[in-house]
Scaffold this active site. Structure first.
Site, mmCIF file in Angstrom:
data_model
loop_
_atom_site.group_PDB
_atom_site.id
_atom_site.type_symbol
_atom_site.label_atom_id
_atom_site.label_comp_id
_atom_site.label_asym_id
_atom_site.label_seq_id
_atom_site.Cartn_x
_atom_site.Cartn_y
_atom_site.Cartn_z
ATOM 1 C CG HIS A 195 -3.042 -5.400 2.958
ATOM 2 N ND1 HIS A 195 -2.634 -4.581 1.934
ATOM 3 C CD2 HIS A 195 -3.398 -6.564 2.375
ATOM 4 C CE1 HIS A 195 -2.730 -5.235 0.789
ATOM 5 N NE2 HIS A 195 -3.201 -6.444 1.025
ATOM 6 C CG ASP A 216 -1.636 -1.323 1.387
ATOM 7 O OD1 ASP A 216 -2.726 -1.441 0.813
ATOM 8 O OD2 ASP A 216 -1.101 -2.263 2.028
HETATM 9 P P1 NAI Z 1 -1.264 -18.488 -4.409
HETATM 10 O O1 NAI Z 1 -2.586 -19.130 -4.238
HETATM 11 O O2 NAI Z 1 -0.637 -18.410 -5.737
HETATM 12 O O3 NAI Z 1 -0.206 -19.218 -3.454
HETATM 13 C C1 NAI Z 1 -0.460 -19.500 -2.126
HETATM 14 C C2 NAI Z 1 0.290 -20.771 -1.799
HETATM 15 O O4 NAI Z 1 0.188 -20.974 -0.388
HETATM 16 C C3 NAI Z 1 -0.300 -22.016 -2.465
HETATM 17 O O5 NAI Z 1 0.731 -22.688 -3.154
HETATM 18 C C4 NAI Z 1 -0.829 -22.835 -1.291
HETATM 19 O O6 NAI Z 1 -0.667 -24.240 -1.486
HETATM 20 C C5 NAI Z 1 0.050 -22.351 -0.162
HETATM 21 N N1 NAI Z 1 -0.531 -22.523 1.175
HETATM 22 C C6 NAI Z 1 -1.822 -22.382 1.545
HETATM 23 N N2 NAI Z 1 -1.983 -22.669 2.848
HETATM 24 C C7 NAI Z 1 -0.747 -22.962 3.319
HETATM 25 C C8 NAI Z 1 -0.265 -23.364 4.585
HETATM 26 N N3 NAI Z 1 -1.088 -23.513 5.611
HETATM 27 N N4 NAI Z 1 1.071 -23.590 4.715
HETATM 28 C C9 NAI Z 1 1.891 -23.462 3.664
HETATM 29 N N5 NAI Z 1 1.490 -23.116 2.433
HETATM 30 C C10 NAI Z 1 0.184 -22.867 2.265
HETATM 31 O O7 NAI Z 1 -1.416 -17.050 -3.733
HETATM 32 P P2 NAI Z 1 -0.457 -15.788 -3.875
HETATM 33 O O8 NAI Z 1 -0.886 -14.989 -5.030
HETATM 34 O O9 NAI Z 1 0.949 -16.236 -3.779
HETATM 35 O O10 NAI Z 1 -0.877 -14.965 -2.567
HETATM 36 C C11 NAI Z 1 -0.612 -15.440 -1.278
HETATM 37 C C12 NAI Z 1 -1.324 -14.606 -0.243
HETATM 38 O O11 NAI Z 1 -0.835 -13.266 -0.218
HETATM 39 C C13 NAI Z 1 -2.827 -14.487 -0.455
HETATM 40 O O12 NAI Z 1 -3.468 -14.625 0.823
HETATM 41 C C14 NAI Z 1 -3.004 -13.080 -0.950
HETATM 42 O O13 NAI Z 1 -4.277 -12.570 -0.635
HETATM 43 C C15 NAI Z 1 -1.928 -12.371 -0.162
HETATM 44 N N6 NAI Z 1 -1.514 -11.056 -0.666
HETATM 45 C C16 NAI Z 1 -1.191 -10.093 0.273
HETATM 46 C C17 NAI Z 1 -0.768 -8.846 -0.104
HETATM 47 C C18 NAI Z 1 -0.426 -7.806 0.926
HETATM 48 O O14 NAI Z 1 -0.160 -6.680 0.526
HETATM 49 N N7 NAI Z 1 -0.417 -8.083 2.220
HETATM 50 C C19 NAI Z 1 -0.669 -8.496 -1.530
HETATM 51 C C20 NAI Z 1 -0.975 -9.562 -2.426
HETATM 52 C C21 NAI Z 1 -1.396 -10.796 -1.997
#
Ligand code: NAI
Length: 327
Positions: free
Chosen positions: A189, A161
């Site tokens: 966030h 952000d």
């Molecule tokens: P993605 O779905 O591509 O990857 C997430 C990975 O985490 C998957 O491979 C899944 O198997 C794994 N996973 C799920 N639960 C798990 C657990 N308990 N232990 C270990 N691995 C686990 O998602 P992406 O795009 O990589 O995003 C990840 C997270 O980041 C999402 O929650 C998204 O909303 C968040 N995010 C946060 C932002 C921020 O500014 N704080 C910005 C963008 C995304």
């Protein structure tokens, strides 16, 4: 040369993981003289573990001189062993028809377990960054589940952000992004975050005076920054990943290596600053030095800012209330 440090990353086979791991291994996060051991955590599911192996093959193929070791894990107890830095990226995304309460509960389960595992297994000085959404509340849950670790070492990512706000201001003023100092983002966030340029300067001049347009602030700037995540999903068909990974690198690098007096935004547990109740995981302006951050205190809060802060605080407290019974 320096002794390697251990960096745990959850969700390592996901989109953000793919944009993050290579940069950590190349030294962009902790410095070009700091070897790292990656402790990569994914769900035990066969497909996820296989994908993780593929990412590790690519990491090998980069032959990074600073990559001193690499491990794949399916459980946080082993994945967080002796870890010095933990980037908690993996989270449960909102599925079709999933209510907010279900989403909070599913993530509460993940971050309770991960907090407990950190408490048991990680380095006593582990620095934790939660990226997985809802990031502030997930960080709060992990902190509450790790009573033997320092509460101030649990943080949530507001840096994306912050960086989004920097770029919007650079575009509006026509000045380079690097010239903007003392910007901050308050709160959650989420679209309720309050990006605040009242104290920002460019070459010593007030950004607020340069822009001098409260209607732009309220009706263009804040909604643009707040809804940027949705705009990216709409355009790309996928959520922000490279920019999120970049923000995670910025957050950890600045925390570890210091900001030399410059402000950055981190989501950190409140000690009561600005009337935010203790332990609420809130975006604040901070400076960092020697691996410690300090909240910038004593800033004047005008009526409009107070209204914005109250709104994002209320949302966060609502999330906290929603998980209270699960802690
Ligand atoms: P993605 O779905 O591509 O990857 C997430 C990975 O985490 C998957 O491979 C899944 O198997 C794994 N996973 C799920 N639960 C798990 C657990 N308990 N232990 C270990 N691995 C686990 O998602 P992406 O795009 O990589 O995003 C990840 C997270 O980041 C999402 O929650 C998204 O909303 C968040 N995010 C946060 C932002 C921020 O500014 N704080 C910005 C963008 C995304």
């Amino acid at each position: 040369s320096k002794k390697p440090v251990r960096v745990a990353v959850t969700g390592a086979a996901g989109q953000i993981g793919y944009a993050l791991l290579f940069r950590i291994a190349s030294g962009e996060m902790l410095g070009k003289d700091q070897p790292v051991i990656l402790q990569l955590l994914e769900i035990p599911d066969e497909k996820a573990q296989k994908a993780l192996k593929g990412v590790m093959m690519e990491l090998e193929d980069c032959a990074f001189p600073l990559l001193a070791g690499m491990e794949a894990h399916g459980s946080p107890e082993t994945g967080f062993k002796d870890t010095d830095y933990a980037l908690l990226v993996g989270a449960r995304p909102r599925g079709p028809g999933m209510e907010r309460a279900d989403l909070l509960a599913a993530n509460a389960q993940i971050f309770t377990a991960q907090g407990k595992a950190l408490d048991k297994a990680a380095s006593r000085d582990v620095k934790v960054l939660v990226v997985g959404n809802p990031a502030n509340t997930n960080a709060y849950i992990a902190m509450k589940s790790a009573p033997s670790l320092k509460r101030e070492n649990f943080t949530a990512m507001l840096r994306l952000d912050h960086n989004r706000a920097l770029s919007q201001i650079a575009a509006k003023t026509g000045k380079p992004v690097a010239s903007i100092k003392s910007l901050c983002v308050w709160g959650n966030h989420s679209p309720t975050m309050y990006a605040d340029y009242r104290f920002a300067t460019i070459d010593g001049k007030s950004v607020k005076d340069m822009i001098n347009d409260q209607v732009w602030n309220k009706d263009v700037f804040l909604p643009t920054v707040g809804k940027r995540g949705a705009a990216i999903i709409e355009a790309r068909g996928l959520s922000s990943a490279a920019s999120a990974a970049n923000a995670a690198i910025d957050h950890m690098r600045d925390w570890a290596l210091g900001t030399k007096g410059e402000w950055v935004t981190m989501g950190v547990p409140s000690n009561g600053e600005y009337g935010i109740p203790k332990d609420v995981m809130f975006g604040f302006p901070v400076t960092t030095e020697g691996g410690q951050y300090k909240i910038v205190e004593g800033l004047p809060i005008d009526a409009f800012s107070q209204e914005c802060i109250n709104k994002t605080l209320a949302e966060l407290q609502g999330e906290q209330d929603g998980v209270k019974h699960l802690l």
